[in-house]
Design a protein around this motif. Structure first.
Motif, PDB file in Angstrom:
ATOM      1  N   ARG A  44      50.526   1.520 -30.585  1.00 17.90           N
ATOM      2  CA  ARG A  44      50.213   0.810 -31.835  1.00 17.90           C
ATOM      3  C   ARG A  44      49.083   1.471 -32.615  1.00 17.90           C
ATOM      4  O   ARG A  44      48.293   2.233 -32.052  1.00 17.90           O
ATOM      5  N   LEU A  45      49.028   1.085 -33.900  1.00 14.78           N
ATOM      6  CA  LEU A  45      47.963   1.600 -34.756  1.00 14.78           C
ATOM      7  C   LEU A  45      46.777   0.639 -34.714  1.00 14.78           C
ATOM      8  O   LEU A  45      46.969  -0.570 -34.849  1.00 14.78           O
ATOM      9  N   MET A  47      43.105  -0.159 -36.521  1.00 14.83           N
ATOM     10  CA  MET A  47      42.128   0.178 -37.561  1.00 14.83           C
ATOM     11  C   MET A  47      40.868  -0.654 -37.298  1.00 14.83           C
ATOM     12  O   MET A  47      40.938  -1.884 -37.236  1.00 14.83           O
ATOM     13  N   GLN A 226      40.150  -2.434 -28.510  1.00 14.40           N
ATOM     14  CA  GLN A 226      40.464  -1.003 -28.525  1.00 14.40           C
ATOM     15  C   GLN A 226      39.952  -0.282 -27.270  1.00 14.40           C
ATOM     16  O   GLN A 226      40.651   0.534 -26.689  1.00 14.40           O
TER      17      GLN A 226
END
Ligand code: NAI
Ligand SMILES: O=C(O)C1=NCCCC1
Length: 312
Positions: A44-45, A47, A226
């Protein structure tokens, strides 16, 4: 003229029960471990939104078997709790897999809480063959709640323990759960002799040490975003047998662990379909529940089918 269907968390709530969701999630974990093009899910991305300590994640996936194409968009803003809003907020966009046209937006706060706990339940059943008398939960938020509910329902633990950094939150969670829980002031005491431990916090420093965990215990590590490996101590990883939900995601999200020389033994789907087995002599087992898009896709698809049936 066709409209995008909007499916709310209230509708989702009425559709989900553990006994039906757990097998759906189990199948998705097996499917994603079969490396062919019929189930697709890239890492997954992420941000970062540093000034808010927030995260925005985009999680696309496709399943030929389920005839579904989806993307979950999810934010994680730990400070939300202080203003009475959930930290993790999610929506899943469902698309027609033939044309790519959007067909529904499914509010996915409940889905995120429940599919994650269902995956932990599946991993616990598969990886932990020992007794299931004491369950210890570190954390008292949304994930702690869904994990307490799922694991109690699936394994009927005799004792459910909760530790939280702030006792008040632990008390609130205990009052919401439909069974008795024991609250602990100390995380070390909470996990003592526990058979299964779930960590579901935003802790950036370890809240679980190797010396506290009994031999043979199973750990579901859920929290932290993250940098997904901050809840457990390095020594605990070193003495445990570590399995993840998705290798490609783990290579990215658990890079800190592999750089320390900690070995990820495999994907849970390989253990579920018996192509791998957890050795009997391991000290402890850890399931790193990163949370993967295919779980969101199958759950949202299941809800969508119920929703559209109800409209006929
Ligand atoms: N693996 C997955 O699929 C998913 C993982 N998560 C992660 O699970 C964790 C919990 O998420 P939610 O339950 O939705 O959040 P929440 O805000 O409802 O609960 C967070 C809990 O962590 C505790 N906490 C916060 N900071 C802490 C610290 N520094 N040390 C110890 N405890 C601390 C809070 O007291 C609270 O009990 C987060 O790290 C989140 O990113 C969330 C959704 C899915
Ligand atoms: O899988 C998810 O959904 C999430 N994982 C970690 C961060 C919050 C949402």
């Amino acid at each position: 003229m066709s409209f995008v269907k909007l499916i709310s968390d209230d509708f989702v709530k009425n559709c989900l029960e553990w006994k039906t969701l757990v097998p759906v999630i189990e199948k998705s974990l097996v499917d994603i471990s079969i490396k062919n093009k019929s189930t697709i899910q890239p890492a997954r991305l992420f941000m970062d939104i540093p000034d808010k300590q927030g995260l925005f994640l985009a999680m696309p996936s496709y399943s030929e078997n389920d005839h579904a194409l989806a993307c979950k968009l999810v934010t994680s803003f730990p400070q939300n709790k202080s203003i009475g809003i959930p930290s993790v907020l999610a929506n899943i966009l469902l698309f027609d897999p033939i044309t790519g046209k959007i067909k529904a937006i499914v509010e996915a706060n409940r889905i995120t809480a429940w599919r994650t706990a269902a995956a932990s339940a599946v991993a616990t059943k598969c990886m932990h063959k020992g007794s299931k008398d004491i369950l210890a939960i570190l954390g008292a938020g949304t994930q702690a709640e869904s994990h307490a509910l799922a694991l109690k329902e699936m394994f009927d633990f005799k004792e459910v323990r909760i530790w939280n950094r702030t006792r008040e939150r632990a008390k609130i969670l205990a009052s919401k759960l439909p069974f008795e829980c024991t609250l602990f002031e100390s995380n070390e005491e909470c996990v003592k002799d526990a058979d299964v431990i779930c960590t579901a916090t935003y802790a950036k420093e370890p809240i679980l040490q190797d010396t506290w965990v009994k031999e043979g215990a199973h750990i579901n590590a859920i929290g932290a975003g993250q940098n997904h490996h901050s809840e457990l101590s390095e020594a605990l990883y070193r003495k445990s047998y570590l399995v993840v939900d998705h290798m490609e995601s783990a290579e990215k999200e658990l890079a800190g662990l592999t750089q320390m020389g900690i070995d990820i033994k495999g994907e849970i789907g390989n253990y579920l379909n018996s192509s791998k087995t957890v050795p009997e002599d391991v000290t402890c087992t850890i399931f790193h529940n990163l949370g993967i898009a295919i779980e969101d896709l199958v759950t949202a698809n299941f809800i969508y089918n119920k929703f559209t049936k109800g409209q006929k």
